[in-house]
Scaffold this motif. Sequence first.
Motif, PDB file in Angstrom:
ATOM      1  N   ALA A 220       0.827  -1.205   0.000  1.00 25.54           N
ATOM      2  CA  ALA A 220       0.000   0.000   0.000  1.00 25.54           C
ATOM      3  C   ALA A 220       0.861   1.254   0.000  1.00 25.54           C
ATOM      4  O   ALA A 220       0.622   2.196  -0.777  1.00 25.54           O
ATOM      5  N   VAL A 221       1.860   1.291   0.863  1.00 25.95           N
ATOM      6  CA  VAL A 221       2.719   2.469   0.930  1.00 25.95           C
ATOM      7  C   VAL A 221       3.518   2.632  -0.358  1.00 25.95           C
ATOM      8  O   VAL A 221       3.679   3.747  -0.873  1.00 25.95           O
ATOM      9  N   ALA A 222       4.006   1.529  -0.917  1.00 27.90           N
ATOM     10  CA  ALA A 222       4.746   1.604  -2.179  1.00 27.90           C
ATOM     11  C   ALA A 222       3.884   2.174  -3.294  1.00 27.90           C
ATOM     12  O   ALA A 222       4.365   2.949  -4.130  1.00 27.90           O
ATOM     13  N   ALA A 223       2.602   1.814  -3.310  1.00 28.36           N
ATOM     14  CA  ALA A 223       1.700   2.274  -4.371  1.00 28.36           C
ATOM     15  C   ALA A 223       1.207   3.698  -4.146  1.00 28.36           C
ATOM     16  O   ALA A 223       0.972   4.431  -5.115  1.00 28.36           O
ATOM     17  N   LEU A 224       1.060   4.100  -2.877  1.00 29.76           N
ATOM     18  CA  LEU A 224       0.346   5.347  -2.575  1.00 29.76           C
ATOM     19  C   LEU A 224       1.225   6.478  -2.064  1.00 29.76           C
ATOM     20  O   LEU A 224       0.763   7.620  -1.994  1.00 29.76           O
ATOM     21  N   ALA A 225       2.467   6.212  -1.680  1.00 33.50           N
ATOM     22  CA  ALA A 225       3.347   7.281  -1.203  1.00 33.50           C
ATOM     23  C   ALA A 225       3.504   8.345  -2.289  1.00 33.50           C
ATOM     24  O   ALA A 225       3.690   8.028  -3.464  1.00 33.50           O
ATOM     25  N   GLY A 226       3.412   9.614  -1.880  1.00 34.96           N
ATOM     26  CA  GLY A 226       3.524  10.710  -2.834  1.00 34.96           C
ATOM     27  C   GLY A 226       2.236  11.054  -3.539  1.00 34.96           C
ATOM     28  O   GLY A 226       2.207  11.982  -4.356  1.00 34.96           O
ATOM     29  N   THR A 227       1.160  10.331  -3.248  1.00 39.18           N
ATOM     30  CA  THR A 227      -0.165  10.633  -3.810  1.00 39.18           C
ATOM     31  C   THR A 227      -1.063  11.170  -2.684  1.00 39.18           C
ATOM     32  O   THR A 227      -0.738  11.018  -1.505  1.00 39.18           O
ATOM     33  N   PRO A 228      -2.200  11.755  -3.021  1.00 39.81           N
ATOM     34  CA  PRO A 228      -3.098  12.261  -1.974  1.00 39.81           C
ATOM     35  C   PRO A 228      -3.914  11.171  -1.281  1.00 39.81           C
ATOM     36  O   PRO A 228      -4.642  11.453  -0.325  1.00 39.81           O
ATOM     37  N   VAL A 229      -3.795   9.921  -1.716  1.00 38.72           N
ATOM     38  CA  VAL A 229      -4.692   8.872  -1.233  1.00 38.72           C
ATOM     39  C   VAL A 229      -4.487   8.598   0.252  1.00 38.72           C
ATOM     40  O   VAL A 229      -5.455   8.420   1.006  1.00 38.72           O
ATOM     41  N   LEU A 230      -3.241   8.562   0.724  1.00 40.20           N
ATOM     42  CA  LEU A 230      -3.004   8.255   2.133  1.00 40.20           C
ATOM     43  C   LEU A 230      -3.585   9.330   3.047  1.00 40.20           C
ATOM     44  O   LEU A 230      -4.159   9.025   4.104  1.00 40.20           O
ATOM     45  N   ASP A 231      -3.475  10.611   2.654  1.00 40.81           N
ATOM     46  CA  ASP A 231      -4.083  11.672   3.460  1.00 40.81           C
ATOM     47  C   ASP A 231      -5.605  11.615   3.386  1.00 40.81           C
ATOM     48  O   ASP A 231      -6.302  11.898   4.376  1.00 40.81           O
ATOM     49  N   ASP A 232      -6.139  11.250   2.226  1.00 43.50           N
ATOM     50  CA  ASP A 232      -7.584  11.065   2.085  1.00 43.50           C
ATOM     51  C   ASP A 232      -8.058   9.960   3.009  1.00 43.50           C
ATOM     52  O   ASP A 232      -9.072  10.087   3.712  1.00 43.50           O
ATOM     53  N   TRP A 233      -7.306   8.876   3.057  1.00 43.56           N
ATOM     54  CA  TRP A 233      -7.636   7.743   3.930  1.00 43.56           C
ATOM     55  C   TRP A 233      -7.565   8.167   5.392  1.00 43.56           C
ATOM     56  O   TRP A 233      -8.456   7.842   6.194  1.00 43.56           O
ATOM     57  N   ALA A 234      -6.522   8.915   5.754  1.00 43.90           N
ATOM     58  CA  ALA A 234      -6.372   9.380   7.138  1.00 43.90           C
ATOM     59  C   ALA A 234      -7.526  10.286   7.554  1.00 43.90           C
ATOM     60  O   ALA A 234      -7.951  10.278   8.718  1.00 43.90           O
ATOM     61  N   ALA A 235      -8.054  11.067   6.602  1.00 47.07           N
ATOM     62  CA  ALA A 235      -9.144  12.002   6.904  1.00 47.07           C
ATOM     63  C   ALA A 235     -10.495  11.311   7.029  1.00 47.07           C
ATOM     64  O   ALA A 235     -11.471  11.930   7.464  1.00 47.07           O
TER      65      ALA A 235
END
Length: 368
Positions: A220-235
């Motif tokens: 997941a981190v390899a695919a999503l690092a540097g994209t807005p998806v992880l912050d979207d997920w955190a929110a």
Amino acid sequence: MGWRPVGSTGYWSVAGYAEAVRVLRDHEAFTSERGTLLTLLGRDDPAGGQQMAVTDPPNHTRLRGPLQQALSIRTVAGQRDVIRRVVTEALRPLADGGPFDFAAAMAALPMAVIGHLMALPEQDWPRLVRLTHACVAADDPEYQIDDGPQATLVTAHRELFAYFQDVVTRRRRAPGGDLISLLLTMELDGRRLSPGEIVSNCYSLLLGATVTTAQPPSAAVAALAGTPVLDDWAAHPELLSSGVEESLRWSSPTQHFMRHATRDVELRDVVILAGDAVVVWLGSANRDESVFADPDTFDIRRSPNKHIAFGVGAHYCVGHTVARVTLRILFAELLGRYTGFTLAGPSRRLRSNIISGFTHLPITAHVR
């Protein structure tokens, strides 16, 4: 469907979702007892009929029942504080701001969880992590010994079985409430499990826990690092569970399960002969576009998500509850404490046809 020349040690490949589900569900037509991994292609698994992973119902069901109860959500809920402590400690170096090898940290995480459940001494955990990975990635230079892949595999198996023989002997003298003590009291066909059966199932439980749970977070981190998806997920904490399920589908850490046809079977207009090996590729089935819309997109809102990362049918992963609880706690802590995830160098994939994942994944992040 793949093609198998008659008389060879080839196998049929099953890549589609519907066919994968059929093969894994139908234990009467496709047996597990001759071996479930390609490393055993061409010879029968000596643990067949003794180890839960290579035993068909009804014996599989009798072996599975007590372990399933011991690994139920009620039991695992009592381990949440332990798991959270293990997770926060594993992630602590990320706060320093420098490159952090996320994959290496994740490799150690599930060992700490199953180590508590099996009451294994903490000083043994690093060695056990290395040995279990050598069992599934004997070709990987990270784990391979000088004598080559086959020697690596034989040595790792021998050391793990010897280790558990010693543990089981000690546990008989001082049983507790752990999974190994449970195996010591279990019965099959009105008899207690033999020492060999207990050791074999200890090996299977440890292997299943340590080499698979580590991979969804890294993928997941390899695919999503540097994209807005992880912050979207955190929110959106309400998406924790759906995001975890997507990480399981996306990574599909166990890449294949092998079965053998017990009789002539027709699958997708192809006749599979009795005795033929059939290999189900879970990663491919979990990207079947007829089941998963836009399958090459990591979608934290994906619903429904009927992935088969844990298998399906009688052999559905007995530790799925522990894995899911661990992953939910891991992602909650990771996303709740850190932001700004960035890849900090080249990653390194695990060299294995059994497990899909990473050995190294350097990243940086910021404390929230």
